[in-house]
Design a protein around this motif. Structure first.
Motif, PDB file in Angstrom:
ATOM      1  N   HIS A 151      -5.088  -2.697   3.146  1.00 51.79           N
ATOM      2  CA  HIS A 151      -3.883  -3.154   3.857  1.00 51.79           C
ATOM      3  C   HIS A 151      -3.003  -1.951   4.175  1.00 51.79           C
ATOM      4  CE1 HIS A 151      -2.483  -2.683  -0.272  1.00 51.79           C
ATOM      5  NE2 HIS A 151      -1.284  -2.499   0.240  1.00 51.79           N
TER       6      HIS A 151
ATOM      7  N   ASP B 201       1.204  -0.810   4.202  1.00 51.60           N
ATOM      8  CA  ASP B 201       2.529  -1.215   3.718  1.00 51.60           C
ATOM      9  C   ASP B 201       3.493  -1.007   4.879  1.00 51.60           C
ATOM     10  OD1 ASP B 201       1.099  -1.292   1.366  1.00 51.60           O
ATOM     11  OD2 ASP B 201       2.602  -0.241   0.182  1.00 51.60           O
TER      12      ASP B 201
ATOM     13  N   HIS C  85      -5.077   1.214   2.683  1.00 49.56           N
ATOM     14  CA  HIS C  85      -5.431   1.545   1.306  1.00 49.56           C
ATOM     15  C   HIS C  85      -5.674   0.265   0.526  1.00 49.56           C
ATOM     16  CE1 HIS C  85      -1.080   0.944   1.465  1.00 49.56           C
ATOM     17  NE2 HIS C  85      -1.192   0.474   0.235  1.00 49.56           N
TER      18      HIS C  85
ATOM     19  N   ARG D 149       9.736   2.193  -3.522  1.00 48.28           N
ATOM     20  CA  ARG D 149       9.885   2.151  -2.067  1.00 48.28           C
ATOM     21  C   ARG D 149      11.353   2.177  -1.648  1.00 48.28           C
ATOM     22  NH1 ARG D 149       5.393  -1.474  -0.689  1.00 48.28           N
ATOM     23  NH2 ARG D 149       3.913  -1.216  -2.384  1.00 48.28           N
TER      24      ARG D 149
END
Ligand code: MD3
Ligand code: FE
Length: 217
Positions: free
Chosen positions: A135, A137, A191, A214
């Motif tokens: 996927h 992010d 990743h 994040r």
């Protein structure tokens, strides 16, 4: 805690490897404060329990998740988003522990991303067999900020592709205490994590915990 962390930061012999432009692997960087991190994790899981979230497609994730910080990443039938409230408890997520924040900021700094200030920390728990499919992010507002990931417990095979889903992933074995800082061109790379092999970690037992720091908003 802070003294240990400064020692680790000062220890230039600790390995630092650029694995792609903008992505830096810091082996063992979190080890000097492993006990503080694990104690803080217990606290977080007590206030905001691990749960298997459901994807928009209706499948429960094999990875169990929780969050700390001002915002948490959540998924349900309605989609993916960052939210200041934990949908399970109806309360704000637990605060980001100072030891977590200091570690993430120092790792980012070491990797060349000075001034990183995370507002979200997603906590992933892998039990044997749990995996994360490839996927990207991209639910964060600012892709200029890196993501800092901290691996604890059992080792995992991390899959690191490219900008296209079809790019053949490279494999990295991430072990207890390893940190990877993902920024620059790699920030939007695909990743994932291969199914966790069973084993027994001296501190965490049969599980792997991954923290990702994040800048969500
Ligand atoms: C590369 N977690 O929570 S951390 C995730 O081990 C996630 O639990 C994995 O992917 C885990 O979203 C991998 C390493 C990671 C995190 C974010 C990245 C690698 C990344 C963003 C861009 C490129
Ligand atoms: Fe990810």
């Amino acid at each position: 805690m802070t003294a240990d962390l400064f020692e680790s930061v000062a220890d230039a012999s600790r390995s630092q490897e650029t694995i792609a432009e903008g992505a830096v692997l810091l082996r063992g960087f979190a080890r000097p404060i492993e006990n503080e991190l694990i104690a803080a994790l217990r606290d977080i899981a007590q206030q905001a329990p691990f749960r298997h979230m459901v994807t928009p497609g209706g499948y429960a994730m094999s990875v169990a998740m929780t969050n700390c910080g001002s915002f948490g990443w959540v998924t349900d039938r309605a989609g993916y988003r960052y939210d200041g409230i934990d949908p399970l408890t109806g309360k704000p997520w637990p605060a980001m522990p100072p030891s977590f924040r200091a570690l993430a900021e120092q790792a980012a700094d070491r990797a060349g991303y000075a001034g990183f200030s995370p507002d979200a920390c997603l906590v992933n728990r892998y039990q044997p067999g749990a995996k994360m499919s490839l996927h990207q992010d991209k639910d964060e507002q600012d892709f200029a900020a890196p993501i800092v990931s901290v691996s604890l417990g059992l080792p995992a095979i991390f899959l690191f592709g490219g900008l296209k889903r079809s790019d053949k992933p490279r494999r990295f074995r991430l072990e207890h205490g390893d940190i990877v800082v993902w920024g620059g061109p790699t920030r939007l790379f695909f990743h994932g994590v291969a199914p966790l092999a069973d084993g027994e970690h001296a501190i965490l037992g049969r599980q792997r915990i991954n923290l990702t720091f994040r800048r969500a908003l």
